[in-house]
Design a protein around this motif. Structure first.
Motif, mmCIF file in Angstrom:
data_model
loop_
_atom_site.group_PDB
_atom_site.id
_atom_site.type_symbol
_atom_site.label_atom_id
_atom_site.label_comp_id
_atom_site.label_asym_id
_atom_site.label_seq_id
_atom_site.Cartn_x
_atom_site.Cartn_y
_atom_site.Cartn_z
ATOM 1 N N ILE A 70 2.534 -5.451 -55.321
ATOM 2 C CA ILE A 70 1.165 -4.966 -55.150
ATOM 3 C C ILE A 70 0.980 -3.652 -55.897
ATOM 4 C CG2 ILE A 70 -0.501 -4.079 -53.468
ATOM 5 C CD1 ILE A 70 0.682 -6.127 -51.477
ATOM 6 N N GLY A 71 1.968 -2.772 -55.813
ATOM 7 C CA GLY A 71 1.888 -1.495 -56.515
ATOM 8 C C GLY A 71 1.812 -1.657 -58.016
ATOM 9 N N VAL A 111 -1.649 -3.134 -58.961
ATOM 10 C CA VAL A 111 -2.704 -2.128 -58.846
ATOM 11 C C VAL A 111 -2.592 -1.111 -59.979
ATOM 12 C CG1 VAL A 111 -3.492 -0.190 -57.434
ATOM 13 C CG2 VAL A 111 -3.079 -2.398 -56.378
ATOM 14 N N THR A 124 -10.105 -0.156 -56.891
ATOM 15 C CA THR A 124 -8.939 -1.039 -56.939
ATOM 16 C C THR A 124 -7.724 -0.357 -56.325
ATOM 17 O OG1 THR A 124 -9.782 -2.047 -58.960
ATOM 18 C CG2 THR A 124 -7.472 -2.397 -58.467
ATOM 19 N N THR A 125 -7.546 0.906 -56.636
ATOM 20 C CA THR A 125 -6.433 1.665 -56.063
ATOM 21 C C THR A 125 -6.570 1.775 -54.552
ATOM 22 O OG1 THR A 125 -6.251 2.927 -58.107
ATOM 23 C CG2 THR A 125 -5.183 3.838 -56.167
ATOM 24 N N GLY A 143 -5.763 -1.593 -52.942
ATOM 25 C CA GLY A 143 -4.318 -1.814 -52.901
ATOM 26 C C GLY A 143 -3.660 -1.005 -51.799
#
Length: 64
Positions: free
Chosen positions: A12-13, A16, A35-36, A39
């Motif tokens: 996921i990191g 993102v 978006t950040t 996430g």
């Protein structure tokens, strides 16, 4: 702790971070920020579920 959880959070990191870079370079800073934040919320939800499982395990271990 399960290794799959670490890989899931890392994936996921990475996703993102890539989306953030793409959106920032195309001039869409607001969408990059959203978006950040999305996430971060997803990772926090995963962590809350895991902490809940930990508390349930401790509860059954001490039988409260």
């Amino acid at each position: 702790m399960d290794v799959d959880l670490i890989f899931k959070i890392a994936a996921i990191g990475i996703l993102v971070a890539v989306l953030n870079q793409l959106l920032t370079r195309s001039g869409r800073e607001e969408q990059a920020l959203m978006t950040t934040l999305a996430g971060l919320v997803v990772v926090l939800m995963i962590m809350v579920q895991e902490i809940s499982r930990l508390f349930e395990l401790i509860k059954t271990l001490f039988q409260f």
